[in-house]
Motif scaffolding. Structure first.
Motif, PDB file in Angstrom:
ATOM      1  N   UNK A  26       0.845  -1.189   0.000  1.00  0.00           N
ATOM      2  CA  UNK A  26       0.000   0.000   0.000  1.00  0.00           C
ATOM      3  C   UNK A  26       0.880   1.238   0.000  1.00  0.00           C
ATOM      4  N   UNK A  27       0.461   2.254  -0.739  1.00  0.00           N
ATOM      5  CA  UNK A  27       1.277   3.457  -0.870  1.00  0.00           C
ATOM      6  C   UNK A  27       1.439   4.182   0.453  1.00  0.00           C
ATOM      7  N   UNK A  28       0.401   4.167   1.271  1.00  0.00           N
ATOM      8  CA  UNK A  28       0.480   4.829   2.576  1.00  0.00           C
ATOM      9  C   UNK A  28      -0.536   4.193   3.510  1.00  0.00           C
ATOM     10  N   UNK A  29      -0.446   4.531   4.801  1.00  0.00           N
ATOM     11  CA  UNK A  29      -1.456   4.116   5.758  1.00  0.00           C
ATOM     12  C   UNK A  29      -2.797   4.765   5.385  1.00  0.00           C
ATOM     13  N   UNK A  30      -3.880   4.236   5.908  1.00  0.00           N
ATOM     14  CA  UNK A  30      -5.168   4.909   5.769  1.00  0.00           C
ATOM     15  C   UNK A  30      -6.077   4.506   6.920  1.00  0.00           C
ATOM     16  N   UNK A  31      -7.170   5.223   7.075  1.00  0.00           N
ATOM     17  CA  UNK A  31      -8.203   4.855   8.037  1.00  0.00           C
ATOM     18  C   UNK A  31      -9.537   5.352   7.507  1.00  0.00           C
ATOM     19  N   UNK A  32     -10.626   4.823   8.032  1.00  0.00           N
ATOM     20  CA  UNK A  32     -11.957   5.187   7.554  1.00  0.00           C
ATOM     21  C   UNK A  32     -12.984   4.930   8.643  1.00  0.00           C
ATOM     22  N   UNK A  33     -14.190   5.411   8.392  1.00  0.00           N
ATOM     23  CA  UNK A  33     -15.264   5.316   9.383  1.00  0.00           C
ATOM     24  C   UNK A  33     -15.989   3.982   9.353  1.00  0.00           C
ATOM     25  N   UNK A  34     -15.525   3.064   8.546  1.00  0.00           N
ATOM     26  CA  UNK A  34     -16.143   1.749   8.463  1.00  0.00           C
ATOM     27  C   UNK A  34     -15.274   0.704   9.170  1.00  0.00           C
TER      28      UNK A  34
END
Length: 286
Positions: A26-34
């Motif tokens: 993955x290009x970078x970390x991420x986060x989401x509301x799900x």
């Protein structure tokens, strides 16, 4: 479509099967509301979740609560096969009876990686496939909506069952640990509002920058700059949700040197600009 489905609150459920023949990071970390359920069918992956890295093997379920920062990368120069399910708890809550809310327990356990027993893997993979088929964007109906709810409940039921069994046998399954890196992470979490660089963090622990860089990436699956940005982005997210600070003020309080840098890093991790995120998700201090 993938970014829209994961980050947008109006899309309740996203299911994907991905087959990669080559190594992938993955290009970078991420986060989401799900909430996210990740199931590895084939291959080996390294998964960074929150502030800990885990080694993920075929047959592992990864349970990631909403708003939890995460990133995957390759361990070997080979491909992998995985399913991902992202769903909004609020959209399904009206359908859950009081007893069914216990199905969400797996997201509050301190154990995100769950080993699926060999005898149950075919069952989980079949369940994932049926959920994928029921989530086709080409068609929808009340019956399909109910089918998705039932299949998701069944998947959560098994996740909790496997998690309980694992707690009795190996509660820290898959965790990659290093005492020095844990100390560095704690230091960053405490001092993220200050100027932090690879060199000054390394000096704080009396080690060379090159050694810290190699060790940090090996243990966490992130560069130290990525980790610092992740801590700052999570602090900024909380300020976006709970205050009316201007973006420039918010960026400075979160440790970013400029609002432009903050906006770029935040959008990379969330799929949304800070303004878009605030508009979509600010629920406190209206």
């Amino acid at each position: 479509m993938v970014h829209e489905a994961i980050y947008s609150p109006h899309i309740d459920l996203f299911v994907e099967l991905r087959v990669r023949e080559d190594s992938y990071e993955m290009r970078s970390f991420h986060f989401h509301k799900k909430h996210e359920i990740y199931y590895l069918v084939q291959g080996t992956r390294r998964y960074f979740i929150g502030d800990t890295a885990y080694l993920i093997n075929a047959g592992d379920l990864v349970i990631i609560p909403s708003d939890q920062i995460h990133k995957t990368s390759s361990v070997e120069q080979s491909g992998h096969v995985r399913y991902v399910v992202n769903f909004s708890e609020d959209s399904f809550a009206p359908y859950f009876s009081p007893s069914e809310t216990l199905l969400m327990d797996c997201f509050s356990r301190q154990m995100p990686v769950i080993r699926v027993p060999m005898r149950k893997r075919r069952l989980v993979e079949d369940l994932m496939q049926r959920l994928l088929q029921a989530s086709s964007p080409e068609e929808d109906s009340p019956m399909l909506q109910m089918k998705r709810k039932i299949l998701l409940c069944e998947l959560l039921l098994y996740a909790n069952e496997f998690a309980y069994e694992q707690e009795q046998a190996e509660p820290v399954y898959g965790r990659v640990q290093n005492e020095l890196i844990q100390q560095v992470q704690q230091y960053i979490s405490t001092h993220y509002q200050e100027e932090l660089t690879l060199s000054n963090v390394a000096a704080r622990f009396y080690i060379s920058p090159s050694y810290l860089s190699r060790l940090f990436r090996r243990v966490t699956n992130l560069s130290i700059v990525e980790y610092i940005n992740g801590v700052r982005v999570m602090a900024a997210k909380n300020l976006l949700e709970t205050t009316h600070l201007r973006i420039e003020e918010l960026a400075a309080q979160s440790g970013f040197s400029t609002s432009a840098h903050f906006t770029r890093v935040f959008k990379q991790g969330t799929g949304l600009s800070p303004h878009q995120y605030r508009k979509m998700y600010q629920t406190r201090n209206p």
